[in-house]
Design a protein around this motif. Structure first.
Motif, mmCIF file in Angstrom:
data_model
loop_
_atom_site.group_PDB
_atom_site.id
_atom_site.type_symbol
_atom_site.label_atom_id
_atom_site.label_comp_id
_atom_site.label_asym_id
_atom_site.label_seq_id
_atom_site.Cartn_x
_atom_site.Cartn_y
_atom_site.Cartn_z
ATOM 1 N N ALA A 261 53.136 42.467 59.928
ATOM 2 C CA ALA A 261 54.090 41.465 59.446
ATOM 3 C C ALA A 261 53.624 40.067 59.819
ATOM 4 O O ALA A 261 53.213 39.811 60.949
ATOM 5 N N ILE A 262 53.668 39.155 58.856
ATOM 6 C CA ILE A 262 53.226 37.791 59.126
ATOM 7 C C ILE A 262 54.382 36.883 59.529
ATOM 8 O O ILE A 262 54.166 35.727 59.887
ATOM 9 N N GLY A 263 55.597 37.402 59.487
ATOM 10 C CA GLY A 263 56.735 36.596 59.914
ATOM 11 C C GLY A 263 58.005 37.407 59.833
ATOM 12 O O GLY A 263 58.094 38.384 59.082
ATOM 13 N N GLY A 264 58.972 37.012 60.633
ATOM 14 C CA GLY A 264 60.242 37.698 60.591
ATOM 15 C C GLY A 264 61.255 37.038 61.493
ATOM 16 O O GLY A 264 60.925 36.159 62.300
ATOM 17 N N ASP B 47 62.658 52.102 63.602
ATOM 18 C CA ASP B 47 61.405 51.482 63.158
ATOM 19 C C ASP B 47 60.168 52.101 63.810
ATOM 20 O O ASP B 47 59.101 51.506 63.824
ATOM 21 N N CYS B 48 60.328 53.315 64.345
ATOM 22 C CA CYS B 48 59.163 54.003 64.908
ATOM 23 C C CYS B 48 58.245 54.483 63.786
ATOM 24 O O CYS B 48 58.698 55.045 62.788
ATOM 25 N N ASN B 49 56.941 54.244 63.956
ATOM 26 C CA ASN B 49 55.973 54.622 62.925
ATOM 27 C C ASN B 49 55.131 55.840 63.320
ATOM 28 O O ASN B 49 54.163 56.155 62.630
ATOM 29 N N LYS B 50 55.499 56.482 64.436
ATOM 30 C CA LYS B 50 54.751 57.676 64.838
ATOM 31 C C LYS B 50 55.000 58.798 63.828
ATOM 32 O O LYS B 50 56.120 58.990 63.348
ATOM 33 N N ARG C 186 65.401 50.686 57.425
ATOM 34 C CA ARG C 186 64.816 50.970 58.742
ATOM 35 C C ARG C 186 64.501 49.697 59.516
ATOM 36 O O ARG C 186 64.094 49.765 60.679
ATOM 37 N N LEU C 187 64.663 48.550 58.901
ATOM 38 C CA LEU C 187 64.292 47.292 59.541
ATOM 39 C C LEU C 187 65.350 46.887 60.567
ATOM 40 O O LEU C 187 66.524 46.718 60.228
ATOM 41 N N VAL C 188 64.940 46.740 61.840
ATOM 42 C CA VAL C 188 65.901 46.369 62.887
ATOM 43 C C VAL C 188 65.394 45.217 63.766
ATOM 44 O O VAL C 188 66.184 44.581 64.456
ATOM 45 N N ARG C 189 64.089 44.917 63.769
ATOM 46 C CA ARG C 189 63.494 43.931 64.670
ATOM 47 C C ARG C 189 63.529 44.435 66.115
ATOM 48 O O ARG C 189 64.202 45.398 66.446
ATOM 49 N N PHE D 14 65.082 40.175 58.859
ATOM 50 C CA PHE D 14 64.145 40.181 57.724
ATOM 51 C C PHE D 14 62.713 40.086 58.220
ATOM 52 O O PHE D 14 62.453 39.652 59.343
ATOM 53 N N GLU D 15 61.787 40.519 57.385
ATOM 54 C CA GLU D 15 60.352 40.426 57.651
ATOM 55 C C GLU D 15 59.623 40.118 56.356
ATOM 56 O O GLU D 15 60.091 40.475 55.268
#
Length: 419
Positions: free
Chosen positions: A279-282, A207-210, A254-257, A267-268
């Motif tokens: 993200a507003i929730g997860g 989940d890296c966004n670099k 890619r979603l791992v929390r 989930f998110e």
């Protein structure tokens, strides 16, 4: 001049309607789904978060507010709510209650030392739900449905629901070996955080966004392709339930929390702005956490939503509380000392009957008092003067229309109540 600490914010009176709106909506829906409210302390033993969140997570490594109290015990301001709720579940013997135990909290303060951003504060507040004691994927679907229902009822639009499965202690070690093997030849091109995560927490590589890491995260092996038979069955059941509920989800491989305690479902919910930080929730499933904290193996699943970020997105989408703060029902104005004493008594009497009443500030002319009532958005002004006292009446003025009438003192409350 003193200012609020960096990364904190005062919730001023004009903002309170938004907070009440989010709190009441979340609480109403949680109770409709059968969840009961719980509130836990704002600080806990530091070891609680080390064991639950994980020593190699960004939160524990860089973001906790930790201190020694006067007895020398290490305490940490709560960075997230799930570990504290699980501690309460164990401490108070909730395992003897009908399972799953369904719990929720609203406006719970959380503390993380992080770079402040829009909707992201060092002290922020969460609404959260936890269902402890049932491993069935139907409970995961219920939690996701509840989260989606809260956001929908608040009036938020164009949201994205992302789901994934990250396996469990049976299949995840094998997947992590595959993931490390994939990333091994690319280590020199990874960002500093990912180089560290490669050894300590490789799942977070996904989940890296670099920008330097993006090409590798896109092509990385998918967790759902490496699930054991039980996790695969759970995943298929969950997506089947979500389909039957007609929830508009997408699978994000890619979603791992961010916490070590998550297993299987994650989930998110994201709004139509920015990226993962918006993200507003997860949430997700955390079947091993209760056992990690000293209890018996107990499945559980939950989610949390940052209330500041929710309110920010309500404002961005032009959604607000059903009505603005209406101000007091009436302000009691007076002319002269005798009328002032009568006004104090009348205001107290009206409040005793459940009416929101304010008393005009002393030392102002009647005209200034009327301006004050207008500035407060008072719907009525109740005026007492020498003539009113002599006749045992009060003058009630409608601030919207300017019309006024005299009513007996004993009838003021009825005159003010909406018809």
């Amino acid at each position: 001049m003193y200012r609020a600490p960096r990364g904190t914010a005062d919730i001023l009176p004009d903002e309170q309607p938004f907070w009440r709106y989010v709190e009441s909506t979340a609480a109403e829906l949680c109770e409709q789904f059968g969840y009961r409210r719980i509130d836990t302390p704002s600080f806990e033993s530091s070891s609680l978060f080390l064991r639950s969140v994980g020593e190699a997570t960004d939160v524990v490594e860089k973001e906790t507010y930790t201190f020694d109290d006067r007895s020398g015990d290490s305490m940490t301001l709560r960075p997230e709510g799930t570990a504290a709720v699980c501690r309460a579940y164990l401490e108070h013997g909730m395992h003897v209650q009908p399972q799953p135990v369904r719990l929720y909290s609203v406006r719970a303060p959380m503390f993380r030392y992080d770079r402040p951003q829009a909707g992201r504060y060092r002290q922020h507040h969460q609404a959260s739900v936890e269902a402890i004691g049932d491993a069935d994927a139907a409970v995961d679907a219920e939690i996701i449905e509840l989260a989606w229902s809260i956001f929908s009822k608040l009036g938020l639009n164009d949201l994205t629901l992302l789901v994934n499965s990250i396996g469990d202690q049976v299949c995840r070690p094998g997947y992590l070996d595959v993931l490390r093997h994939y990333y091994q030849p690319h280590q020199d091109h990874l960002c500093a955080d990912c180089k560290r995560r490669f050894q300590s927490n490789p799942l977070r590589l996904l989940d890296c966004n670099k920008e330097s890491c993006q090409p590798y995260t896109i092509e990385a092996p998918r967790t759902v392709d490496h699930l054991c038979a039980e996790c695969k069955e759970h995943w298929d059941q969950l997506t089947g339930y979500l389909d039957s509920l007609s929830l508009p989800y997408s699978v994000d491989h890619r979603l791992v929390r961010g916490f070590d305690y998550y297993t299987r479902t994650v989930f998110e919910v994201q709004p139509p702005v920015e990226g993962s930080q918006s993200a507003i929730g997860g949430g997700g499933r955390y079947d091993g956490l209760i056992q990690e904290l000293g209890g018996r193996a107990t499945p559980a699943v939950g989610f949390a939503s940052g209330m500041e970020r929710l309110i920010l997105n309500l404002k961005r989408q032009g959604v607000g509380p059903p009505s603005a703060d209406p101000g007091p029902l009436a302000m009691v104005a007076f002319v002269g000392d005798a009328a002032r004493n009568a006004a104090v008594k009348l205001a107290a009497s009206l409040r005793g009957k459940g009416l929101p009443i304010m008393l005009a500030p002393p030392g102002k002319s009647l005209k200034a008092q009327m301006r004050h009532a207008g500035a407060l958005n008072a719907r009525h002004t109740v005026i007492l003067g020498e003539e009113e006292l002599t006749q045992d009446v009060a003058t009630v003025r409608d601030m919207a229309t300017g019309k006024q009438r005299q009513v007996p003192m004993t009838g003021v409350a009825e005159a003010l109540r909406p018809s």
